[in-house]
Design an enzyme around this catalytic site. Structure first.
Site, PDB file in Angstrom:
ATOM      1  N   HIS B 261       0.831  -1.214   0.000  1.00  0.00           N
ATOM      2  CA  HIS B 261       0.000   0.000   0.000  1.00  0.00           C
ATOM      3  C   HIS B 261       0.868   1.267   0.000  1.00  0.00           C
ATOM      4  O   HIS B 261       0.712   2.144  -0.855  1.00  0.00           O
ATOM      5  CB  HIS B 261      -0.912  -0.036   1.232  1.00  0.00           C
ATOM      6  CG  HIS B 261      -1.823   1.154   1.367  1.00  0.00           C
ATOM      7  ND1 HIS B 261      -3.121   1.160   0.912  1.00  0.00           N
ATOM      8  CD2 HIS B 261      -1.618   2.386   1.897  1.00  0.00           C
ATOM      9  CE1 HIS B 261      -3.685   2.339   1.159  1.00  0.00           C
ATOM     10  NE2 HIS B 261      -2.784   3.097   1.766  1.00  0.00           N
ATOM     11  N   GLU B 262       1.794   1.349   0.940  1.00  0.00           N
ATOM     12  CA  GLU B 262       2.624   2.553   1.043  1.00  0.00           C
ATOM     13  C   GLU B 262       3.528   2.706  -0.178  1.00  0.00           C
ATOM     14  O   GLU B 262       3.855   3.823  -0.586  1.00  0.00           O
ATOM     15  CB  GLU B 262       3.458   2.532   2.335  1.00  0.00           C
ATOM     16  CG  GLU B 262       2.662   2.488   3.636  1.00  0.00           C
ATOM     17  CD  GLU B 262       1.629   3.600   3.800  1.00  0.00           C
ATOM     18  OE1 GLU B 262       1.774   4.664   3.151  1.00  0.00           O
ATOM     19  OE2 GLU B 262       0.645   3.401   4.547  1.00  0.00           O
ATOM     20  N   HIS B 265       1.674   4.708  -2.712  1.00  0.00           N
ATOM     21  CA  HIS B 265       1.806   6.148  -2.432  1.00  0.00           C
ATOM     22  C   HIS B 265       3.185   6.647  -2.874  1.00  0.00           C
ATOM     23  O   HIS B 265       3.331   7.705  -3.476  1.00  0.00           O
ATOM     24  CB  HIS B 265       1.656   6.409  -0.926  1.00  0.00           C
ATOM     25  CG  HIS B 265       0.247   6.394  -0.415  1.00  0.00           C
ATOM     26  ND1 HIS B 265      -0.740   7.194  -0.946  1.00  0.00           N
ATOM     27  CD2 HIS B 265      -0.338   5.711   0.605  1.00  0.00           C
ATOM     28  CE1 HIS B 265      -1.879   7.002  -0.278  1.00  0.00           C
ATOM     29  NE2 HIS B 265      -1.664   6.092   0.657  1.00  0.00           N
ATOM     30  N   GLU B 291      -4.741   8.105  -2.820  1.00  0.00           N
ATOM     31  CA  GLU B 291      -5.239   6.830  -2.305  1.00  0.00           C
ATOM     32  C   GLU B 291      -5.504   5.864  -3.456  1.00  0.00           C
ATOM     33  O   GLU B 291      -5.361   4.643  -3.297  1.00  0.00           O
ATOM     34  CB  GLU B 291      -6.513   7.078  -1.492  1.00  0.00           C
ATOM     35  CG  GLU B 291      -6.910   5.934  -0.583  1.00  0.00           C
ATOM     36  CD  GLU B 291      -5.967   5.703   0.600  1.00  0.00           C
ATOM     37  OE1 GLU B 291      -5.099   6.568   0.869  1.00  0.00           O
ATOM     38  OE2 GLU B 291      -6.078   4.642   1.238  1.00  0.00           O
TER      39      GLU B 291
END
Lengths: 493, 493
Positions: B261-262, B265, B291
């Site tokens: 997930h990160e 980003h 997001e």
């Protein structure tokens, strides 16, 4: 708000920005990936400009005039004195000169990184000429403003109050006994045998060992960290001191004692007076006093028999699977007290180190005072190396006058701090031993009494006292190199 | 220098200070020892004040007026538009309101940290009343300045251009099919069996596994790092992106997908246009688009069959000594697609997550528009939770309306971004699949084609386009929730 209150508040603001600079500087050296460098450099340069602006705001001059008319109580006289000192240091030089120095220094240092490896004195000398010229200008401006000689005015940036006259006396004294002592010790050590580390020493284990030693030295982990960087240093801020080391998988000896050294710097920072946090009077007294604390840890405590025994035990428990003989007390002691005449200052042992410093001091002193030309330096270096350490650096610029970074960007006046620190450390230890059973404390593993003495006499004083007052308060006399000589003779002769 | 050039230069300066704020903020969350907090907070507050001053300097208004008269070429219109947007956002609110908000928010959030655990709605409500009141004031001021409704004006801070009207439509649509789909999937999964991780998973090995996955996802380690923090985040600056995770020795599943997930980003940040670095037009488009990238990585790519297979293989190779059955593809897939109706948003799975968001959206919308009172919130929360997820939060404030930090300091308007991001991600994947063989790329272990699409269509655009233009450019249409529904049905039904 009184003028002094205004000044305090303004310098607290400056201190807040310096905090950010310290943390981001630490980050750049220990965490930042290479690709982050350009944007970081821009951000740091912007911050420097801003701090400089704050430091040179015109109203400060009026506030200082007003504050000097106030009747001050308690620490406030010292607080004002140190505020003014920092302000003057930052306002003496014309902007144009500062910019020219920054430019010439960056250019010279950058080229030096290649030129040194190529032994390219010709190339270096061309850039360096400008750096020296601008430093001489700086020194002259500082001299005019302070009434000091040019070199003393440069010294004053790092060692407030220390003068050429006293350095000459101290170092001339050292020169009368050091070369002979070095020869004597090398002769004595010639027949000694010892085991050097070989094989692999896992860096995670080295770090665990380092942390264990930092605990023994009561580093406050609630106010600091240990990390890695190419060049070990102590950075951060007093409430959050960041020390670094560099691990070599092939040996642990250097990194381990390096951590002891940086922990000395760190405990000084952690022990500075909290009531004066953010003010110059709450900062470390000088580079020499700072170095005295790291060298107190590294040389006075760190190489004492009892501490060597701790290190040997801890390392032996950490690195199982290596020969126990490596971790025998005698062997450890020999590893940490080996003396060798060599070219490179940063690799020098405790005994030969002062020779490297005195050589540099004598050359930079004469250079800044205009008594020699920058082109005279290689020959002088060679002749002094021969005189003090019996080594020739003729045509060897790489390992001669081009070995240090300091002069490449004009940091003239800094070198003496290293040996002043060693001398202060020896004198502090002698004084401490009058009231503290240092050897028993170290042997017991509880070094509290030692740290209490340092805290009471050095750390908690910040910059409230002059260096002379500080040293006299702690030891009953101002700097006396006899303690250093006695220390070296007792350890090595 | 033209007015636009002056503005660009001024905002570059601001960006330099923001750089320091980002790095020191990352440091505070991931490196700083607790004892460093007070001095750091002071330094960060000083920096915020300085950035605010720079953002509100009076001459900027004139420069904007002048720049808007210039004839602009290339990206400069967009550059000016985004400069002005950021400037307006920072100049709309009176200083007094900002200070009151900061005070009330800090007080409410600080007390909430204890009150939540104690289920103390009465105590919380007293502090929160002021936060809500001040946020309503803020919304009204923003509404007056922009001609938007109060809640739309708050939304605009996080999702420029997104309006209540379209959110109502999107979310009302979701509400027609989501509750039923959730029930269907839970029924389907009821009889499934799978193995959960048990025993110890060494955190150093978890980190090594995380780094391996980041490599697969082509995180640029020359411009970023992976570290640890209590709350995982993506921080730093585009040239030096700092992502964090939190390791749990008892399982690796959460941390591993958290890193995916990160990394989403991070790659967005690393892929922003370098020619616009330091300018608002070079920053991420919105929270929802940000997001969308993390969820594209976590949900679209990260939970695809081919990627789950990679994760299972890598984890199996990392954690030897555990049962191979744990690392079977089927088992991994079940671990990462388990659906459960539960109270807590941050722990929610992909399918139930939108229900948590829609509930919050509907409440904060009505609250900010003044249609409900803050004391109505617990009852509304309970009734909506019953409606969307069949769970009652009556008298359960801890796991009900007091569970999130967002509202405690007035971050109203942020929640929709989470589900907008999930919707954008699904739409991007559908569009990408028209030209890229995504499954084969993932299966091959070379995901370059996927990242090229994202770079070309999203990352390299920064904020040059509006969100609608960006999405239309990438997918041929503006946001369409059908792709999200189709994605969820295809994966779960």
């Amino acid at each position: 708000m009184s003028a002094l209150e205004k000044l305090k508040s303004h310098f607290q603001t400056i201190s807040n920005f310096s905090h950010l600079s310290a943390i981001c500087g630490w980050d750049a050296a220990s965490m930042m990936p290479a690709g982050g460098n350009e944007a970081r450099s821009n951000a740091m340069a912007e911050l420097s400009v801003h701090i400089h602006k704050l430091m040179t705001q015109p109203q400060l001059s009026d506030w200082f005039d007003e504050a000097e008319q106030q009747s001050l109580q308690g620490d406030d006289s010292a607080v004002l004195r140190e505020l003014k000192r920092q302000w003057q240091q930052n306002n003496l030089l014309p902007e144009k000169l500062v910019q020219a120095q920054s430019l010439a220094g960056s250019k010279c240092e950058h080229a030096w990184r290649t030129q040194r490896g190529e032994n390219d004195w010709q190339g270096f000398e061309k850039n360096w000429a400008e750096v020296v010229k601008l430093s001489q200008e700086e020194a002259q401006i500082r001299a005019n403003a302070t009434g000091l000689t040019p070199y003393d005015a440069m010294l004053d940036k790092f060692e407030p109050g220390t003068k050429t006259a006293s350095l000459n006396q101290l170092f001339d004294n050292v020169k009368t006994w050091l070369p002979e002592l070095i020869d004597e010790v090398i002769e004595k050590q010639r027949t000694e045998t010892f085991i050097e580390p070989s094989g692999k020493f896992d860096t995670a284990q080295q770090k665990a060992l380092g942390l264990e030693v930092m605990k023994l030295l009561k580093f406050d982990f609630n106010h600091g960290r240990l990390d890695e960087s190419v060049h070990p240093f102590c950075g951060g801020v007093p409430s959050d001191v960041r020390i670094t080391t560099r691990y070599d998988e092939n040996e642990f000896v250097q990194s381990l004692m390096g951590i002891v050294h940086e922990t000395g710097h760190a405990r000084y920072e952690q022990g500075l007076p909290k009531s004066l946090a953010g003010l110059p009077a709450g900062e470390a007294r000088s580079m020499g006093i700072h170095e005295s604390q790291s060298l107190f840890f590294e040389m006075q405590v760190g190489r004492s028999d009892a501490f060597i025994q701790h290190l040997a035990n801890m390392a032996g428990n950490t690195f199982k699977g290596h020969s126990p003989d490596l971790f025998a007390f005698d062997n450890f002691q020999k590893l940490y007290t080996r003396v060798k005449k060599d070219f490179i200052r940063v690799d020098a042992d405790e005994l030969t180190y002062p020779a490297h410093v005195i050589l540099r001091y004598e050359i930079e002193r004469d250079l800044i005072n205009g008594d020699i030309k920058h082109t005279d330096v290689p020959e002088l270096w060679d002749s002094k190396m021969q005189q003090y350490l019996g080594l020739s650096t003729k045509d060897n610029f790489t390992n001669g006058c081009m070995q240090d970074i300091h002069w490449t960007d004009g940091a003239f006046g800094y070198f003496p701090s290293y040996t002043l620190g060693a001398m202060y450390a020896a004198q502090f230890m002698a004084a401490m031993k009058e009231t503290v059973d240092v050897d028993s404390a170290v042997a017991s593993g509880d070094l509290t009494a030692i740290f209490n003495w340092l805290s009471d006499n050095i750390w908690s004083k910040g910059s409230l006292l002059s260096t002379d007052e500080l040293v006299k308060g702690a030891t009953g006399e101002t700097l006396n190199a006899d303690y250093f000589q006695a220390h070296l003779r007792s350890r090595y002769a």
